[in-house]
Motif scaffolding. Sequence first.
Motif, mmCIF file in Angstrom:
data_model
loop_
_atom_site.group_PDB
_atom_site.id
_atom_site.type_symbol
_atom_site.label_atom_id
_atom_site.label_comp_id
_atom_site.label_asym_id
_atom_site.label_seq_id
_atom_site.Cartn_x
_atom_site.Cartn_y
_atom_site.Cartn_z
ATOM 1 N N UNK A 61 0.847 -1.147 0.061
ATOM 2 C CA UNK A 61 0.162 0.205 0.115
ATOM 3 C C UNK A 61 0.665 1.295 0.073
ATOM 4 N N UNK A 62 2.009 1.205 0.928
ATOM 5 C CA UNK A 62 2.645 2.426 0.841
ATOM 6 C C UNK A 62 3.549 2.518 -0.664
ATOM 7 N N UNK A 63 3.906 1.450 -1.196
ATOM 8 C CA UNK A 63 4.520 1.487 -2.478
ATOM 9 C C UNK A 63 3.657 2.109 -3.461
ATOM 10 N N UNK A 64 2.270 1.704 -3.507
ATOM 11 C CA UNK A 64 1.297 2.293 -4.394
ATOM 12 C C UNK A 64 1.194 3.877 -4.056
ATOM 13 N N UNK A 65 0.986 4.326 -2.969
ATOM 14 C CA UNK A 65 0.796 5.639 -2.647
ATOM 15 C C UNK A 65 2.072 6.366 -2.937
#
Length: 64
Positions: A23-27
């Motif tokens: 999720x952090x990577x996508x953000x």
Amino acid sequence: MDRNNPRPNDPADYEERVKKTIGNMEAAEEAMKFAEGKELESIKAKNARREDSITTTNNEIKRS
């Protein structure tokens, strides 16, 4: 004298940590659309470290 020893990682948390990291990577990938210069390079470097972390954690999950 009692020493503070780090607690071992709980394998039950591995899958949750991988989901959070993804999720952090996508953000961060969304943020890269608006970043430039040093900020863009910083985001790219952080995502590379996240990718390594996901790989390592997935290997730990497989060993469990």
